[in-house]
Design an enzyme around this catalytic site. Structure first.
Site, PDB file in Angstrom:
ATOM      1  N   GLY A 137       0.611  -1.508  -0.040  1.00 35.59           N
ATOM      2  CA  GLY A 137      -0.139   0.174   0.485  1.00 35.59           C
ATOM      3  C   GLY A 137       0.989   1.521   0.209  1.00 35.59           C
TER       4      GLY A 137
ATOM      5  N   TYR B 147     -18.555   9.050   2.184  1.00 33.87           N
ATOM      6  CA  TYR B 147     -17.816   7.320   2.880  1.00 33.87           C
ATOM      7  C   TYR B 147     -18.827   5.898   2.105  1.00 33.87           C
ATOM      8  CZ  TYR B 147     -14.112   4.155   4.612  1.00 33.87           C
ATOM      9  OH  TYR B 147     -12.914   4.217   4.593  1.00 33.87           O
TER      10      TYR B 147
ATOM     11  N   LYS C 283     -15.693  -1.374   4.739  1.00 33.87           N
ATOM     12  CA  LYS C 283     -15.172  -1.596   5.989  1.00 33.87           C
ATOM     13  C   LYS C 283     -15.929  -2.668   7.127  1.00 33.87           C
ATOM     14  CE  LYS C 283     -10.876   1.312   4.972  1.00 33.87           C
ATOM     15  NZ  LYS C 283      -9.494   0.519   4.930  1.00 33.87           N
TER      16      LYS C 283
ATOM     17  N   SER D 258       1.186   8.296   2.614  1.00 32.75           N
ATOM     18  CA  SER D 258       0.004   6.172   2.448  1.00 32.75           C
ATOM     19  C   SER D 258       0.666   6.502   3.971  1.00 32.75           C
ATOM     20  CB  SER D 258       1.177   5.801   1.251  1.00 32.75           C
ATOM     21  OG  SER D 258       1.055   5.995   0.236  1.00 32.75           O
ATOM     22  N   ILE D 259       0.051   6.025   4.218  1.00 35.74           N
ATOM     23  CA  ILE D 259      -0.497   5.570   5.912  1.00 35.74           C
ATOM     24  C   ILE D 259       0.852   4.370   5.494  1.00 35.74           C
ATOM     25  CG2 ILE D 259      -1.684   3.875   7.592  1.00 35.74           C
ATOM     26  CD1 ILE D 259      -4.410   5.757   7.087  1.00 35.74           C
TER      27      ILE D 259
ATOM     28  N   ASP E 109      -1.155  -6.508  -7.740  1.00 40.29           N
ATOM     29  CA  ASP E 109      -2.944  -5.845  -7.485  1.00 40.29           C
ATOM     30  C   ASP E 109      -3.489  -6.931  -7.418  1.00 40.29           C
ATOM     31  OD1 ASP E 109      -5.299  -5.003  -8.261  1.00 40.29           O
ATOM     32  OD2 ASP E 109      -4.528  -4.259 -10.601  1.00 40.29           O
ATOM     33  N   VAL E 110      -4.459  -6.672  -5.898  1.00 47.63           N
ATOM     34  CA  VAL E 110      -5.062  -7.892  -5.253  1.00 47.63           C
ATOM     35  C   VAL E 110      -6.122  -8.011  -6.033  1.00 47.63           C
ATOM     36  CG1 VAL E 110      -4.105  -7.357  -2.943  1.00 47.63           C
ATOM     37  CG2 VAL E 110      -6.104  -6.189  -4.055  1.00 47.63           C
TER      38      VAL E 110
ATOM     39  N   THR F 113      -4.204  12.186   2.385  1.00 48.30           N
ATOM     40  CA  THR F 113      -3.440  10.914   1.199  1.00 48.30           C
ATOM     41  C   THR F 113      -3.471  11.052   0.118  1.00 48.30           C
ATOM     42  OG1 THR F 113      -4.617   9.232   1.634  1.00 48.30           O
ATOM     43  CG2 THR F 113      -2.503   9.451   3.945  1.00 48.30           C
ATOM     44  N   LEU F 114      -3.217   9.807  -1.182  1.00 45.79           N
ATOM     45  CA  LEU F 114      -3.732  10.096  -1.937  1.00 45.79           C
ATOM     46  C   LEU F 114      -5.115   9.823  -2.157  1.00 45.79           C
ATOM     47  CD1 LEU F 114      -0.703   8.717  -4.442  1.00 45.79           C
ATOM     48  CD2 LEU F 114      -1.883  11.000  -4.194  1.00 45.79           C
TER      49      LEU F 114
HETATM   50  P1  NAD Z   1      -2.624   6.134  -0.221  1.00 44.88           P
HETATM   51  O1  NAD Z   1      -3.661   6.305  -1.746  1.00 44.88           O
HETATM   52  O2  NAD Z   1      -1.191   6.238   0.369  1.00 44.88           O
HETATM   53  O3  NAD Z   1      -3.025   4.433   0.119  1.00 44.88           O
HETATM   54  C1  NAD Z   1      -4.033   2.989  -0.601  1.00 44.88           C
HETATM   55  C2  NAD Z   1      -3.112   2.244  -2.216  1.00 44.88           C
HETATM   56  O4  NAD Z   1      -3.895   1.258  -2.221  1.00 44.88           O
HETATM   57  C3  NAD Z   1      -1.888   2.785  -2.515  1.00 44.88           C
HETATM   58  O5  NAD Z   1      -0.275   2.668  -2.347  1.00 44.88           O
HETATM   59  C4  NAD Z   1      -2.717   1.960  -3.774  1.00 44.88           C
HETATM   60  O6  NAD Z   1      -1.443   1.534  -4.745  1.00 44.88           O
HETATM   61  C5  NAD Z   1      -3.602   0.920  -2.983  1.00 44.88           C
HETATM   62  N1  NAD Z   1      -4.480  -0.222  -3.957  1.00 44.88           N
HETATM   63  C6  NAD Z   1      -5.895   0.319  -4.340  1.00 44.88           C
HETATM   64  N2  NAD Z   1      -5.859  -0.579  -4.215  1.00 44.88           N
HETATM   65  C7  NAD Z   1      -5.090  -1.096  -5.256  1.00 44.88           C
HETATM   66  C8  NAD Z   1      -5.419  -2.795  -5.738  1.00 44.88           C
HETATM   67  N3  NAD Z   1      -6.437  -3.381  -6.729  1.00 44.88           N
HETATM   68  N4  NAD Z   1      -3.712  -3.122  -5.849  1.00 44.88           N
HETATM   69  C9  NAD Z   1      -3.294  -3.696  -5.004  1.00 44.88           C
HETATM   70  N5  NAD Z   1      -3.250  -2.169  -4.053  1.00 44.88           N
HETATM   71  C10 NAD Z   1      -4.190  -0.995  -4.571  1.00 44.88           C
HETATM   72  O7  NAD Z   1      -4.081   6.119   1.129  1.00 44.88           O
HETATM   73  P2  NAD Z   1      -4.011   5.949   2.485  1.00 44.88           P
HETATM   74  O8  NAD Z   1      -4.873   6.519   3.172  1.00 44.88           O
HETATM   75  O9  NAD Z   1      -2.754   5.321   2.835  1.00 44.88           O
HETATM   76  O10 NAD Z   1      -4.772   4.325   2.501  1.00 44.88           O
HETATM   77  C11 NAD Z   1      -4.199   3.058   3.424  1.00 44.88           C
HETATM   78  C12 NAD Z   1      -5.166   2.894   3.983  1.00 44.88           C
HETATM   79  O11 NAD Z   1      -5.621   3.006   5.507  1.00 44.88           O
HETATM   80  C13 NAD Z   1      -6.891   2.341   3.293  1.00 44.88           C
HETATM   81  O12 NAD Z   1      -7.392   0.941   3.627  1.00 44.88           O
HETATM   82  C14 NAD Z   1      -7.614   2.892   3.771  1.00 44.88           C
HETATM   83  O13 NAD Z   1      -9.146   3.155   3.773  1.00 44.88           O
HETATM   84  C15 NAD Z   1      -6.996   3.246   5.269  1.00 44.88           C
HETATM   85  N6  NAD Z   1      -7.436   4.450   6.096  1.00 44.88           N
HETATM   86  C16 NAD Z   1      -7.254   5.867   5.155  1.00 44.88           C
HETATM   87  C17 NAD Z   1      -7.404   6.426   5.720  1.00 44.88           C
HETATM   88  C18 NAD Z   1      -7.523   8.298   5.471  1.00 44.88           C
HETATM   89  O14 NAD Z   1      -8.168   9.030   6.099  1.00 44.88           O
HETATM   90  N7  NAD Z   1      -6.059   8.133   5.027  1.00 44.88           N
HETATM   91  C19 NAD Z   1      -7.753   7.168   7.868  1.00 44.88           C
HETATM   92  C20 NAD Z   1      -8.435   5.205   7.868  1.00 44.88           C
HETATM   93  C21 NAD Z   1      -8.065   4.506   7.062  1.00 44.88           C
HETATM   94  O1  0WE Z   2     -10.831   4.742   3.669  1.00 45.78           O
HETATM   95  C1  0WE Z   2     -10.895   5.740   2.997  1.00 45.78           C
HETATM   96  C2  0WE Z   2     -10.357   6.220   1.449  1.00 45.78           C
HETATM   97  C3  0WE Z   2     -10.299   5.171   0.451  1.00 45.78           C
HETATM   98  C4  0WE Z   2     -10.735   4.849  -0.716  1.00 45.78           C
HETATM   99  C5  0WE Z   2     -10.160   6.732  -1.229  1.00 45.78           C
HETATM  100  C6  0WE Z   2     -10.636   6.782  -3.011  1.00 45.78           C
HETATM  101  C7  0WE Z   2     -10.496   8.545  -3.166  1.00 45.78           C
HETATM  102  C8  0WE Z   2      -9.707   7.880  -4.851  1.00 45.78           C
HETATM  103  C9  0WE Z   2     -11.312   4.620  -1.638  1.00 45.78           C
HETATM  104  N1  0WE Z   2     -11.541   4.200  -2.751  1.00 45.78           N
HETATM  105  C10 0WE Z   2     -10.953   5.631  -3.597  1.00 45.78           C
HETATM  106  N2  0WE Z   2     -11.442   5.719  -4.393  1.00 45.78           N
HETATM  107  C11 0WE Z   2     -11.156   6.785  -5.635  1.00 45.78           C
HETATM  108  O2  0WE Z   2     -10.962   6.746  -6.487  1.00 45.78           O
HETATM  109  N3  0WE Z   2     -10.410   6.532   4.363  1.00 45.78           N
HETATM  110  C12 0WE Z   2     -11.236   6.203   5.246  1.00 45.78           C
HETATM  111  C13 0WE Z   2     -10.573   8.255   3.894  1.00 45.78           C
HETATM  112  C14 0WE Z   2     -11.688   8.706   3.076  1.00 45.78           C
HETATM  113  O3  0WE Z   2     -12.372   8.518   2.047  1.00 45.78           O
HETATM  114  C15 0WE Z   2     -13.618   9.411   2.299  1.00 45.78           C
HETATM  115  C16 0WE Z   2     -13.838   9.774   3.377  1.00 45.78           C
HETATM  116  C17 0WE Z   2     -12.522   9.777   4.700  1.00 45.78           C
HETATM  117  C18 0WE Z   2     -12.360  10.228   6.310  1.00 45.78           C
HETATM  118  C19 0WE Z   2     -14.658   9.162   1.594  1.00 45.78           C
HETATM  119  C20 0WE Z   2     -15.895   9.739   1.028  1.00 45.78           C
HETATM  120  C21 0WE Z   2     -15.615  10.824   3.274  1.00 45.78           C
HETATM  121  C22 0WE Z   2     -14.803  10.501   4.102  1.00 45.78           C
END
Ligand code: NAD
Ligand code: 0WE
Length: 266
Positions: A13, A157, A164, A19-20, A64-65, A195-196
């Site tokens: 990821g 969301y 989730k 990225s987290i 790619d999962v 994050t992205l």
């Molecule tokens: P990120 O965009 O940096 O990371 C998301 C990752 O998912 C990317 O590396 C992308 O390549 C990967 N991904 C998506 N589809 C994929 C696939 N088919 N195969 C392999 N990899 C794939 O964003 P992030 O915020 O660091 O997200 C990481 C995790 O943290 C996610 O599970 C997200 O739901 C969770 N999360 C995010 C937040 C937030 O606010 N950013 C809060 C709580 C939980």
């Molecule tokens: O889990 C997430 C985001 C995960 C995510 C983000 C994207 C953006 C780009 C999954 N799929 C996509 N698809 C895309 O095309 N979070 C916890 C961050 C997040 O996302 C939100 C939030 C929060 C918080 C979306 C709506 C409302 C709140």
């Protein structure tokens, strides 16, 4: 000697420095773990290779999962470098962008629902199946990332909340399945972080501001804070913890009325 020295951990990821997964990798590395990484597609390959180098790793493979053969190949390649594996950190999620904008009942589609669940939840058990042999009997640890939207509804969301919820249940069922062979399975429910994956979300900045004001700690959490909690859960310090969702959200999920004001002291 860090509390993770001798541990070999696979991190999925990493997409950017924000990225987290990057916060987690940094903490795992700082505390002595050896790391391996995956990238989702060719576009991300060179970037992930460069990050990996910074964390002392040259083990970087595609995954790619959504592709069973890539998951299989991943663990066969990991097995070429490492005799065994102590941890897998699953830090990925995806729902089509049009599912994350608008009224849930209006915007949800069959395909979007399936995609969100496949990538964000099913992938955790798919990875565990292939990684199982390498992890057996080593007090290994699986870790995933969740969000409060699993339990509470919030604007936009949408279907990710359902995915989730499935992911968190997946953690509990996998903990029951893999516990007898010594493998622990946990999740971290992180507060919102820019994050992205968050960049494309409408009014994410507004959400971050609201969240900071309403959180006991009166601020948002960082990827370093999530990283340190992840390092703990992957380590033997957490040897008694499995099937658990640990909140790293500044306490947000424990409150109801919010703060009523924005002062920094209670
Ligand atoms: P990120 O965009 O940096 O990371 C998301 C990752 O998912 C990317 O590396 C992308 O390549 C990967 N991904 C998506 N589809 C994929 C696939 N088919 N195969 C392999 N990899 C794939 O964003 P992030 O915020 O660091 O997200 C990481 C995790 O943290 C996610 O599970 C997200 O739901 C969770 N999360 C995010 C937040 C937030 O606010 N950013 C809060 C709580 C939980
Ligand atoms: O889990 C997430 C985001 C995960 C995510 C983000 C994207 C953006 C780009 C999954 N799929 C996509 N698809 C895309 O095309 N979070 C916890 C961050 C997040 O996302 C939100 C939030 C929060 C918080 C979306 C709506 C409302 C709140």
């Amino acid at each position: 000697m860090g509390f993770l020295s001798g541990k070999k951990i696979l991190v999925l990821g990493v997409a950017s420095k924000l990225s987290i997964a990057s916060g987690i990798a940094a903490s795992l590395h700082r505390n002595g773990a050896e790391l391996a990484f995956t990238y989702q597609n060719q576009k991300l390959k060179d970037r992930v290779l460069k990050f990996a180098e910074g964390w002392g790793s040259t083990i970087v493979h595609p995954c790619d999962v959504t592709d069973d053969s890539q998951i299989k190949d991943l663990f066969s390649k990991i097995g070429d470098s490492w005799e065994n594996l102590d941890g897998i950190v699953h830090c990925l999620a995806y729902a089509p962008a049009n599912e994350l904008n608008g009224n849930y009942v209006d915007v949800t589609t069959r395909q979007g629902f399936l995609t969100a669940h496949e990538i964000s939840s099913y992938s955790l058990v798919a990875l565990a199946q292939e990684g199982r042999e390498l992890m057996k009997g080593r007090n290994g640890s699986l870790l995933t990332l969740s969000y409060l939207g699993a339990l509470r509804s919030l604007p936009n969301y949408n279907v990710m909340g359902l995915a989730k919820a499935s992911l968190e249940s997946n953690v509990r069922y996998m903990a029951a399945s893999l516990g007898p062979e010594g493998t622990r399975v946990n999740g971290i429910s992180a507060g919102p972080i820019k994050t992205l994956a968050a960049a494309g979300i409408k009014s994410f900045r507004k959400m971050l501001e609201h969240n900071a004001k309403q959180t006991p700690l009166r601020r948002n959490v960082t990827i370093d804070e999530v990283g340190n909690a992840a390092a703990f859960l992957c380590s033997d310090l957490a040897s008694g913890v499995s099937g658990e969702i640990l909140y790293v959200d500044g306490g947000f999920n424990t409150t109801a009325m919010g703060s009523l004001n924005d002062q920094t002291a209670p």
